[in-house]
Motif scaffolding. Structure first.
Motif: not given
Length: 575
Positions: A304-316
């Motif tokens: 799921g959406p746990m990343g510092l960046i999303d699946r497209e590589g966009n930074p959160r």
């Protein structure tokens, strides 16, 4: 001309020798201590070099220098008995070495060709094969890493019928095999969440003295902080409770490093909330002496959406927040201590990259104002923007205060060795309680719902709390009152049915040496005509907050939780 060429050659050789000498003087990534600012990954972002290349460059760009592990699964390396394939692992390690990352190896897996133990996934039915896997891997990675974490989140991913003794066998076999290759290898003893009870069981079952560090994944405790329920004192007690347990059952290992090889927060509940949780997690982990926190995870993958960046590589915002922390705190911040400006806000002080830094926020979902005796620079972690001010209005969003006044640093320094208070010192108290009403009175006992939520759900004219409020039936005692020690206690709950007089009741489930247990029998609330006191004697509590709470009032579904709580009390009994 010949002499000129000879001189140039000698000069060039001299330069090369100096350069080589300088390079030799620089420690390799393997020789550097772990920075506390680490990162980890799910399976689909870590199977191969190609997986890593989708996200690792963005991690290196913000200064992250530690990665949990390349893909070291037993079945991926030994695809058939005696047939070893190191191609992908070597490619991953070469890539990590190129970026200057430190990393460990996660020892895990049971290859398909090995006859599975019908009780679970731990390969206790083939300890010779497991030992050979550890030997081969240790020989292969020697000189590049010496940190070997044994399994992921046991007793998760082991088997419901596999025991602490089974995991202990796996740990001991790994320890003996790796140390035979090189005594410098370090073996990590692991548990899910903050399951200190399980760690103790494993040590007693045979793993004593067969580990060099402890691994935990305290997601649930961080959730209490991220939800602004005031659980910072619980989070700050994770390493102390591990040390307390080790001092009791394995004193020689009391001071081994503690590493959080996974910890994260989902962006599902808000990208800003995730960023706030990240800043607080790294801040309090470093403050209590965690060797490294490997945030889960770098890029969205199979969890799921746990990343510092999303699946497209966009930074959160969390990505930018971590970049800001590394910039101002440096790779190796030195903890100074904690302070409570105005007795409301919470701030942790560090010697940062170039100057002292406070990381401050307002716990419990509240707000507070801090006045400074001089101009300070404030930095918003999620944007990196800095402003100069003498007044700071703090909310749940943490802020960095650069070069704070000396008086604040001195106050923080004075608290460095003290446990973080949670509304008072309850270390010598005989009982703690929480009372619900127009004012929520917490005297060393709290709920996972937090004070602000509690105020919103009072019933019966402000004299009680509804038992069906999320988190309102999960209780936490102040760690100073009772933590790890197993002393007899009595828990009393003052309850009545709701206005509709619905049939209701609960059982009390608590943390024990053997995990969660039920105290006594089911309690049926008699009626709504008066307040009734449910009493539970517990002789074997072992409160460690491994799921972020100590005891729970549990009803069957939502059918029987239509009761109201006026007061809860935990009292120590004479042994």
């Amino acid at each position: 001309m010949t002499r000129r060429i000879g001189w140039l050659a000698a000069k060039a050789l001299s330069v090369l020798l100096v350069a080589a000498s300088m390079a030799a003087a620089q420690p390799s990534a393997h020789d550097r201590p772990f920075s506390p600012f680490g990162i980890g990954s799910c399976y689909i972002n870590n199977r191969s070099l190609k997986d890593m290349q989708r996200w690792m460059p963005q991690m290196e760009a913000i200064g992250i220098t530690t990665h949990r592990t390349p893909h070291c699964d037993w079945g991926a390396l030994e695809r058939a008995p005696g047939e070893w394939d190191w191609t992908e692992l070597d490619a991953q390690m070469d890539y990590l070495d190129e970026f200057g990352f430190r990393y460990g190896c996660l020892l895990i897996g049971n290859p398909g060709w090995n006859e599975a133990d019908p009780r679970g996934h731990l390969p206790v039915n083939n300890l010779d094969g497991w030992s050979n896997y550890v030997t081969q891997l240790a020989q292969h990675v020697r000189g590049r890493t010496n940190w070997l974490e044994v399994w992921n989140e046991p007793p998760n991913f082991t088997g419901k019928d596999q025991t602490p003794e089974d995991y202990a066998k796996i740990v001991v076999a790994a320890y003996d095999a790796a140390k035979a290759v090189d005594p410098d290898f370090k073996i990590g003893l692991a548990a899910k969440s903050v399951h200190v009870n399980y760690l103790e069981q494993v040590i007693r079952a045979g793993a004593k003295d067969h580990f060099d560090y402890v691994v935990l994944h305290p997601y649930e405790v961080l959730d209490g902080v991220a939800d602004d329920t005031g659980c910072e004192a619980v989070f700050m007690n994770i390493v102390p409770v591990v040390r307390k347990m080790l001092a009791h059952v394995n004193p020689a290992k009391q001071d081994v490093p503690v590493i959080f090889t996974e910890l994260g927060a989902s962006a599902d509940a808000g990208a800003d909330r995730q960023a706030h949780a990240l800043v607080k997690a790294y801040t309090m982990s470093i403050a209590q002496g965690v060797e490294c926190l490997e945030w889960f995870e770098g890029r969205d993958g199979d969890s799921g959406p746990m990343g510092l960046i999303d699946r497209e590589g966009n930074p959160r915002p969390a990505y930018h927040a971590l970049a800001t922390m590394i910039k101002h705190l440096g790779q190796y911040p030195q903890y100074i201590g904690w302070t409570r400006p105005n007795d409301q806000a919470l701030a942790f002080a560090f010697q940062g990259a170039s100057e002292p830094v406070l990381v401050a926020w307002s716990p419990d979902g509240g707000s507070s104002e801090i006045g400074f005796s001089q101009d300070v620079r404030l930095v918003d972690p999620t944007t990196g923007e800095a402003t100069s001010t003498r007044q700071l209005q703090l909310g749940v969003a943490p802020m960095l205060v650069l070069a704070p006044p000396a008086a604040m640093l001195e106050d923080a320094r004075a608290n460095a060795a003290r446990p973080l208070d949670w509304g008072g010192d309850y270390s010598d108290a005989q009982e703690v309680s929480i009372t619900f009403g127009d004012q929520i009175i917490e005297r060393g006992l709290h709920t996972r719902a937090g004070a602000d939520v509690a105020k919103a759900v009072v019933a019966y004219g402000g004299s009680a709390r509804a038992g069906d409020v999320p988190g309102g039936n999960a209780f936490i005692v102040d760690p100073g009152f009772l933590c790890y020690d197993s002393v007899p206690i009595e828990i009393t709950i003052e309850v009545r049915r709701n206005e509709a007089n619905d049939n209701s009741g609960f059982k009390l489930v608590y943390e024990s040496q053997d995990g969660f247990k039920t105290a006594g029998t089911w309690y049926t609330v008699p009626d709504n005509q008066e307040w009734h006191t449910a009493r539970f004697r517990i002789d074997d509590p072992q409160f460690v907050n491994y799921w972020g709470y100590n005891f729970l009032l549990q009803s069957d579904g939502n059918e029987y939780n239509k009761y109201l709580i006026r007061k809860a009390t935990v009292r120590k009994l004479a042994e």
